[in-house]
Design a protein around this motif. Structure first.
Motif, PDB file in Angstrom:
ATOM      1  N   LEU A 113       9.199  17.063  -3.291  1.00  0.00           N
ATOM      2  CA  LEU A 113       8.939  16.846  -4.714  1.00  0.00           C
ATOM      3  C   LEU A 113       7.977  17.917  -5.216  1.00  0.00           C
ATOM      4  N   PRO A 114       8.035  18.247  -6.501  1.00  0.00           N
ATOM      5  CA  PRO A 114       7.151  19.277  -7.050  1.00  0.00           C
ATOM      6  C   PRO A 114       5.683  18.846  -7.077  1.00  0.00           C
ATOM      7  N   ASP A 115       4.805  19.809  -7.207  1.00  0.00           N
ATOM      8  CA  ASP A 115       3.380  19.535  -7.361  1.00  0.00           C
ATOM      9  C   ASP A 115       3.147  18.638  -8.582  1.00  0.00           C
ATOM     10  N   GLU A 116       2.225  17.703  -8.445  1.00  0.00           N
ATOM     11  CA  GLU A 116       1.764  16.851  -9.552  1.00  0.00           C
ATOM     12  C   GLU A 116       2.927  16.246 -10.343  1.00  0.00           C
ATOM     13  N   SER A 117       3.875  15.674  -9.620  1.00  0.00           N
ATOM     14  CA  SER A 117       5.055  15.087 -10.262  1.00  0.00           C
ATOM     15  C   SER A 117       5.119  13.574 -10.131  1.00  0.00           C
ATOM     16  N   VAL A 118       4.143  12.976  -9.447  1.00  0.00           N
ATOM     17  CA  VAL A 118       4.179  11.547  -9.151  1.00  0.00           C
ATOM     18  C   VAL A 118       2.936  10.857  -9.714  1.00  0.00           C
ATOM     19  N   ASP A 119       3.127   9.700 -10.330  1.00  0.00           N
ATOM     20  CA  ASP A 119       2.015   8.940 -10.900  1.00  0.00           C
ATOM     21  C   ASP A 119       1.422   7.934  -9.918  1.00  0.00           C
ATOM     22  N   VAL A 120       2.286   7.326  -9.112  1.00  0.00           N
ATOM     23  CA  VAL A 120       1.860   6.277  -8.184  1.00  0.00           C
ATOM     24  C   VAL A 120       2.569   6.480  -6.853  1.00  0.00           C
ATOM     25  N   VAL A 121       1.820   6.354  -5.747  1.00  0.00           N
ATOM     26  CA  VAL A 121       2.402   6.375  -4.405  1.00  0.00           C
ATOM     27  C   VAL A 121       2.164   5.031  -3.738  1.00  0.00           C
ATOM     28  N   LEU A 122       3.204   4.517  -3.099  1.00  0.00           N
ATOM     29  CA  LEU A 122       3.100   3.315  -2.285  1.00  0.00           C
ATOM     30  C   LEU A 122       3.248   3.715  -0.823  1.00  0.00           C
ATOM     31  N   ASP A 123       2.254   3.405  -0.011  1.00  0.00           N
ATOM     32  CA  ASP A 123       2.341   3.576   1.440  1.00  0.00           C
ATOM     33  C   ASP A 123       1.982   2.223   2.034  1.00  0.00           C
ATOM     34  N   MET A 124       2.995   1.435   2.318  1.00  0.00           N
ATOM     35  CA  MET A 124       2.792   0.059   2.747  1.00  0.00           C
ATOM     36  C   MET A 124       3.291  -0.112   4.177  1.00  0.00           C
ATOM     37  N   MET A 125       2.344   0.038   5.112  1.00  0.00           N
ATOM     38  CA  MET A 125       2.642  -0.108   6.539  1.00  0.00           C
ATOM     39  C   MET A 125       3.698   0.897   6.994  1.00  0.00           C
ATOM     40  N   ALA A 126       3.482   2.146   6.655  1.00  0.00           N
ATOM     41  CA  ALA A 126       4.445   3.188   7.034  1.00  0.00           C
ATOM     42  C   ALA A 126       3.795   4.330   7.810  1.00  0.00           C
ATOM     43  N   SER A 127       2.666   4.858   7.317  1.00  0.00           N
ATOM     44  CA  SER A 127       2.122   6.090   7.881  1.00  0.00           C
ATOM     45  C   SER A 127       1.423   5.899   9.219  1.00  0.00           C
ATOM     46  N   HIS A 128       1.224   4.663   9.668  1.00  0.00           N
ATOM     47  CA  HIS A 128       0.603   4.472  10.986  1.00  0.00           C
ATOM     48  C   HIS A 128       1.548   4.882  12.122  1.00  0.00           C
ATOM     49  N   PHE A 129       2.810   5.140  11.800  1.00  0.00           N
ATOM     50  CA  PHE A 129       3.748   5.658  12.804  1.00  0.00           C
ATOM     51  C   PHE A 129       3.604   7.172  13.009  1.00  0.00           C
ATOM     52  N   LEU A 130       2.825   7.830  12.150  1.00  0.00           N
ATOM     53  CA  LEU A 130       2.682   9.277  12.224  1.00  0.00           C
ATOM     54  C   LEU A 130       1.581   9.671  13.203  1.00  0.00           C
ATOM     55  N   LYS A 131       1.840  10.702  13.994  1.00  0.00           N
ATOM     56  CA  LYS A 131       0.825  11.224  14.890  1.00  0.00           C
ATOM     57  C   LYS A 131      -0.217  12.014  14.091  1.00  0.00           C
ATOM     58  N   GLU A 132      -1.287  12.391  14.770  1.00  0.00           N
ATOM     59  CA  GLU A 132      -2.453  12.957  14.085  1.00  0.00           C
ATOM     60  C   GLU A 132      -2.108  14.157  13.203  1.00  0.00           C
ATOM     61  N   LYS A 155      -1.708   0.671   2.662  1.00  0.00           N
ATOM     62  CA  LYS A 155      -1.904  -0.468   3.547  1.00  0.00           C
ATOM     63  C   LYS A 155      -1.524  -0.061   4.958  1.00  0.00           C
ATOM     64  N   SER A 156      -2.383  -0.426   5.924  1.00  0.00           N
ATOM     65  CA  SER A 156      -2.102  -0.035   7.294  1.00  0.00           C
ATOM     66  C   SER A 156      -2.865  -0.943   8.257  1.00  0.00           C
ATOM     67  N   PHE A 157      -2.746  -0.646   9.548  1.00  0.00           N
ATOM     68  CA  PHE A 157      -3.467  -1.390  10.572  1.00  0.00           C
ATOM     69  C   PHE A 157      -4.941  -0.990  10.568  1.00  0.00           C
ATOM     70  N   TYR A 158      -5.817  -1.973  10.875  1.00  0.00           N
ATOM     71  CA  TYR A 158      -7.265  -1.769  10.874  1.00  0.00           C
ATOM     72  C   TYR A 158      -7.826  -2.341  12.166  1.00  0.00           C
TER      73      TYR A 158
END
Length: 235
Positions: A113-132, A155-158
């Motif tokens: 997606l282009p720079d500065e093209s999004v108003d709201v991002v939802l990350d709901m229990m998704a990015s904890h699958f990503l490595k460092e 939202k993620s694991f704590y």
């Protein structure tokens, strides 16, 4: 390898759920977030001309709900082809669903997606699958695509106070700090700490709200994994 395993696992799970209850309904956490945002930013914060990115959208249930209620434009990315097929099918039957685009795409890769093209991002229990390394790139990409003062619902694991998480980190180590290989899913998962969140988001985002789950222990015994919800605003 982790990405391949993730895809295989979630394709199978969305076709025939075994470990998870796959819901078609909106998350109560998202409903709470939208109420908070309307209170903080005004009733028109969610409008027909804004764009929402759902990173790790699954079957699209949350983005579809926002589209139905607020007529928002949106993009949903998920690693599972089966999940995306389900999201596309539901969008085709929804009145304003043509404003949504669902794509099979790993959030561990650059966001198309282009720079500065999004108003709201939802990350709901998704990015904890990503490595460092993937998490670092992902957070930079979120900052890039968000508009100034754009909002991130995270939202993620704590880990604090979560005996389940500590046992997994100790016994199923993934070779990275605060990470393990899930014994049933056979994929990498990461557990956040306050220090890690501050380091990852602090320079690029302003923390507006934080909420911790409290049902990880029942009568002093481990019950379920602990989670954290953060609302961030782009600096």
């Amino acid at each position: 390898m982790n990405e391949k395993r993730l895809k295989e696992f979630w394709d199978k799970e969305y076709k025939k759920p075994e470990l998870f209850e796959i819901s078609d309904g909106v998350s109560s956490d998202l409903q709470k977030f939208t109420r908070w945002a309307k209170k903080e930013y005004g009733d028109d914060v969610f409008r027909s001309d804004i764009t929402v990115l759902d990173a790790g959208c699954g079957n699209g249930r949350n983005l579809l709900w926002m589209n139905e209620g607020f007529r928002v434009r949106g993009f949903g990315y998920d690693i599972s082809e089966e999940a995306i097929k389900q999201a596309q099918a539901r969008a085709s039957k929804q009145k304003w669903g043509s404003k949504l685009t669902f794509i099979t795409h790993s959030i561990g890769q650059d966001i198309p997606l282009p720079d500065e093209s999004v108003d709201v991002v939802l990350d709901m229990m998704a990015s904890h699958f990503l490595k460092e390394i993937e998490r670092e790139r992902y957070i930079k990409e979120l900052h890039r695509v968000l508009k100034p003062q754009g909002i991130l619902f995270f939202k993620s694991f704590y880990g604090k106070g979560d005996k389940h998480a500590q046992d997994l980190i100790k016994n199923e180590s993934a070779g990275e700090h605060n990470a393990y290989i899930h014994p049933k899913m056979k994929v990498y998962e990461y557990v956040w700490t306050d220090e890690a969140l501050n380091k990852a988001f602090g320079e690029q985002f302003i923390l507006q709200h934080k909420e911790l789950s409290h049902q990880h222990n029942i009568r002093g015994k481990p019950n379920k994994r602990r989670s954290i919800v953060c609302y961030y605003e782009k600096r």
